[in-house]
Design an enzyme around this catalytic site. Structure first.
Site, PDB file in Angstrom:
ATOM      1  N   GLU A   1       0.823  -1.213   0.000  1.00 58.26           N
ATOM      2  CA  GLU A   1       0.000   0.000   0.000  1.00 58.26           C
ATOM      3  C   GLU A   1       0.854   1.259   0.000  1.00 58.26           C
ATOM      4  O   GLU A   1       0.542   2.232  -0.694  1.00 58.26           O
ATOM      5  CB  GLU A   1      -0.946   0.016   1.220  1.00 58.26           C
ATOM      6  CG  GLU A   1      -2.003  -1.071   1.221  1.00 58.26           C
ATOM      7  CD  GLU A   1      -3.102  -0.892   0.173  1.00 58.26           C
ATOM      8  OE1 GLU A   1      -3.146   0.161  -0.481  1.00 58.26           O
ATOM      9  OE2 GLU A   1      -3.908  -1.831   0.009  1.00 58.26           O
TER      10      GLU A   1
ATOM     11  N   GLU B   1     -12.174   0.298 -10.387  1.00 55.21           N
ATOM     12  CA  GLU B   1     -11.791  -0.654 -11.450  1.00 55.21           C
ATOM     13  C   GLU B   1     -12.708  -0.652 -12.670  1.00 55.21           C
ATOM     14  O   GLU B   1     -12.252  -0.831 -13.812  1.00 55.21           O
ATOM     15  CB  GLU B   1     -11.689  -2.082 -10.887  1.00 55.21           C
ATOM     16  CG  GLU B   1     -10.539  -2.307  -9.912  1.00 55.21           C
ATOM     17  CD  GLU B   1     -10.770  -1.710  -8.522  1.00 55.21           C
ATOM     18  OE1 GLU B   1     -11.942  -1.405  -8.189  1.00 55.21           O
ATOM     19  OE2 GLU B   1      -9.787  -1.534  -7.778  1.00 55.21           O
TER      20      GLU B   1
ATOM     21  N   THR C   1      -0.768   0.800 -10.382  1.00 57.45           N
ATOM     22  CA  THR C   1      -2.061   0.218 -10.030  1.00 57.45           C
ATOM     23  C   THR C   1      -2.926   1.161  -9.195  1.00 57.45           C
ATOM     24  O   THR C   1      -4.095   0.884  -8.953  1.00 57.45           O
ATOM     25  CB  THR C   1      -1.881  -1.144  -9.320  1.00 57.45           C
ATOM     26  OG1 THR C   1      -3.131  -1.824  -9.343  1.00 57.45           O
ATOM     27  CG2 THR C   1      -1.398  -0.978  -7.895  1.00 57.45           C
TER      28      THR C   1
ATOM     29  N   ARG D   1       0.686   3.805  -3.234  1.00 59.18           N
ATOM     30  CA  ARG D   1       0.080   5.134  -3.008  1.00 59.18           C
ATOM     31  C   ARG D   1       1.138   6.210  -2.790  1.00 59.18           C
ATOM     32  O   ARG D   1       1.071   7.271  -3.392  1.00 59.18           O
ATOM     33  CB  ARG D   1      -0.866   5.084  -1.816  1.00 59.18           C
ATOM     34  CG  ARG D   1      -1.956   4.036  -1.994  1.00 59.18           C
ATOM     35  CD  ARG D   1      -3.068   4.204  -0.993  1.00 59.18           C
ATOM     36  NE  ARG D   1      -3.781   2.940  -0.811  1.00 59.18           N
ATOM     37  CZ  ARG D   1      -5.040   2.848  -0.402  1.00 59.18           C
ATOM     38  NH1 ARG D   1      -5.724   3.908  -0.120  1.00 59.18           N
ATOM     39  NH2 ARG D   1      -5.613   1.658  -0.247  1.00 59.18           N
TER      40      ARG D   1
ATOM     41  N   ASP E   1      -4.602  -9.846  -8.527  1.00 53.10           N
ATOM     42  CA  ASP E   1      -4.819  -8.835  -9.589  1.00 53.10           C
ATOM     43  C   ASP E   1      -3.616  -8.090 -10.167  1.00 53.10           C
ATOM     44  O   ASP E   1      -3.210  -8.315 -11.314  1.00 53.10           O
ATOM     45  CB  ASP E   1      -5.903  -7.831  -9.146  1.00 53.10           C
ATOM     46  CG  ASP E   1      -5.703  -7.245  -7.735  1.00 53.10           C
ATOM     47  OD1 ASP E   1      -4.663  -7.495  -7.126  1.00 53.10           O
ATOM     48  OD2 ASP E   1      -6.616  -6.523  -7.263  1.00 53.10           O
TER      49      ASP E   1
HETATM   50  C1  DMJ Z   1      -6.314   0.525  -5.062  1.00 57.32           C
HETATM   51  O1  DMJ Z   1      -5.535   0.813  -3.958  1.00 57.32           O
HETATM   52  C2  DMJ Z   1      -5.510  -0.131  -6.154  1.00 57.32           C
HETATM   53  O2  DMJ Z   1      -6.212  -0.042  -7.351  1.00 57.32           O
HETATM   54  C3  DMJ Z   1      -5.212  -1.585  -5.868  1.00 57.32           C
HETATM   55  O3  DMJ Z   1      -4.562  -2.207  -6.953  1.00 57.32           O
HETATM   56  C4  DMJ Z   1      -6.486  -2.327  -5.576  1.00 57.32           C
HETATM   57  N1  DMJ Z   1      -7.323  -1.675  -4.624  1.00 57.32           N
HETATM   58  C5  DMJ Z   1      -7.523  -0.249  -4.629  1.00 57.32           C
HETATM   59  C6  DMJ Z   1      -8.764   0.267  -5.315  1.00 57.32           C
HETATM   60  O4  DMJ Z   1      -9.856  -0.532  -5.302  1.00 57.32           O
END
Ligand code: DMJ
Length: 480
Positions: free
Chosen positions: A107, A374, A460, A111, A240
């Site tokens: 995370e 998503e 992501t 981020r 994912d």
């Molecule tokens: C985000 O922090 C990122 O997209 C991660 O890959 C998956 N979860 C959240 C959003 O749903």
């Protein structure tokens, strides 16, 4: 572009005009989310928009300011100059990594490191580069395991790591250790220190040596023994973004990372054979695989895969290009159905294709929507790659639903049950709503030359990182 209002009651003023510009509407949404965060939770990680106070998540330990760092590039792209300036000043004065904090490596990487890197590449402001590299260095002890597969959790003061107590057999999680590659390659590029790239290349090496059941990658890998844990495979939660980063590592390398490319297309082949199914009503979905048995459930998180398949179409063997685009379109349609079949027109956390239902959540604990991006992300990729207007229409439906059900006085909130008549708000404005959901909406309604795919790859968390060309060299070489 202008759209004509489809009718129906929409709660916020600018939607009531007969004509409006959807990109401008996304910007106004960002302004509402940002202004309220600033007013009630400035400097804290996230906003509680109902109780109008800060929200702290243990994912970031006591590192603060997640919403600020996650939002920097969206503010920049939307040309919210004043807001970008105040965010930058906060980073300069207050963003502090010298704290005794146990954090989620994944995370914090997607981020914070991702947010800082994008802010640097977009604005050229040195402070972001310095902070990104400083944080990257703090994350390095996570790789001190017998295999070099990193721990999920790390105390950034002591350097002691461990895994989630719930993870099968003490394993690290595929989607977590597999989602460091893009950021770490850029950290090496910007610092001149090869150690970051070496760490993620080693993860690749460990993975490519392992036997894969039916060519699939289980979600759990033990960092000490180097053995898989439970044979659970998912293109949603826990798996994912590992797949996403294989494809994007190849794209970000200016299509020179042949190993990443091969691993991605081999994995997609196995996913198609073993996980992708069509419902009797004709909806294509991606199931979860548990030791050879299928669970006919698709997570909201899995919906990103529509965009991924379409983005990867170009590199597929020429006879398969159209097929990958088609697969993306089918997943987009299924995910749109998961929204359309709810009362609030917002998708549930997970939906099922069994017991006589299709694309509907059947369990109470899967009916929530937490402002996730998503589905909109997939609309954005599908729009850019096909220009089929339905993707903008579907994006607009999501805007209307967000405005109607998630917008509150104090910002935007998630919803506990999207099938209910009345909103029960969860009182969290997730930082990814600003970094991803609103950015992808804005891009969906903007021209293709805003962050064109030939030059930018999105991490992501939707933070754009530039494609690295062979002759770019690294920062150090550029300075010589
Ligand atoms: C985000 O922090 C990122 O997209 C991660 O890959 C998956 N979860 C959240 C959003 O749903």
């Amino acid at each position: 572009i202008l759209l004509v209002v489809s009718g129906g009651c929409v709660c916020c003023g600018f939607l009531l005009n007969q004509h409006y510009n959807p990109a401008f509407v996304s910007l106004q949404m960002m302004k509402h989310a940002w202004d309220n965060y600033k007013r009630y939770a400035w400097g804290l990680n996230e906003l509680k928009p109902i109780s109008k106070q800060g929200h702290s998540s243990n994912l970031f330990g006591n590192i603060q300011g997640a919403t600020i760092v996650d939002a920097l590039d969206t503010l920049y792209i939307m040309e919210m100059k004043e807001e970008f300036k105040e965010a930058k000043e906060w980073v300069e004065k207050n963003l502090d990594f010298n704290v005794n904090a146990e954090i989620s490596v994944f995370e914090v990487n997607i981020r914070f490191v991702g947010g800082l890197l994008s802010a640097y590449y977009l604005s050229g402001e040195e402070v972001f580069r310095k902070k990104a590299v400083e944080l990257g260095e703090k994350l390095l002890p996570a790789f001190n395991t017998p295999t070099g597969i990193p721990w999920a959790l790390l105390n950034i003061k002591s350097g002691i790591g461990r895994n989630w107590p719930w993870a099968s057999g003490g394993s690290s999680i595929l989607a977590e250790f597999g989602t460091l590659h893009l950021e770490f390659v850029h950290l090496s590029h910007l610092s001149g220190n090869p150690v970051f790239a070496e760490k993620v290349m080693n993860i690749r090496k460990v993975l490519s040596r392992l036997d894969k059941p039916e060519g699939l990658y289980p979600n759990y890998l033990n960092p000490s023994s180097g053995q898989w844990g439970q044979h659970h495979v998912s293109i949603g939660g826990l798996g994912d973004s590992f797949y996403e980063y294989l494809l994007k590592a190849w794209l970000m390398s200016d299509k020179t990372d042949e190993d990443g490319k091969k691993m991605y297309y081999d994995a997609v082949q196995a996913i198609e054979t073993h996980l992708i199914r069509k419902s009797s009503g004709g909806l294509t979905y991606i199931a979860e695989w548990k030791g050879g048995l299928l669970e006919h459930k698709m997570g909201h998180l899995t919906c990103f895969a529509g965009g991924m398949f379409a983005l990867g179409a170009d590199g597929a063997p020429s006879d398969k290009t159209g097929h990958h685009i088609e697969l993306g379109a089918e997943i987009a349609k299924t995910c749109h159905e998961s929204y359309d079949r709810t009362r609030m027109k917002l998708g549930p956390e997970a939906f099922r294709f069994d017991g006589g239902v299709e694309a509907i959540a059947t369990r109470q604990n899967e009916k929530y929507y937490i402002l996730r991006p998503e589905v909109i992300e997939t609309y954005m990729y599908m729009w850019r790659l096909t220009h089929d207007p339905k993707y903008r229409e579907w994006g607009w439906e999501a805007v209307e639903a967000l405005e109607k059900h998630c917008r509150v006085d104090g910002g935007y909130s998630g919803i506990r049950d999207v099938y209910n008549n009345h909103e029960s708000h969860d009182d969290v404005q997730q930082s990814f709503f600003l970094s991803e959901t609103l950015k992808y909406l804005y891009l969906l309604f903007s021209e293709d030359d805003l962050l064109p795919f030939e030059h930018w790859v999105f991490n992501t968390e939707a933070h754009p990182l530039p494609v690295l060309h062979k002759d770019d060299g690294n920062k150090e070489e550029n300075q010589k």
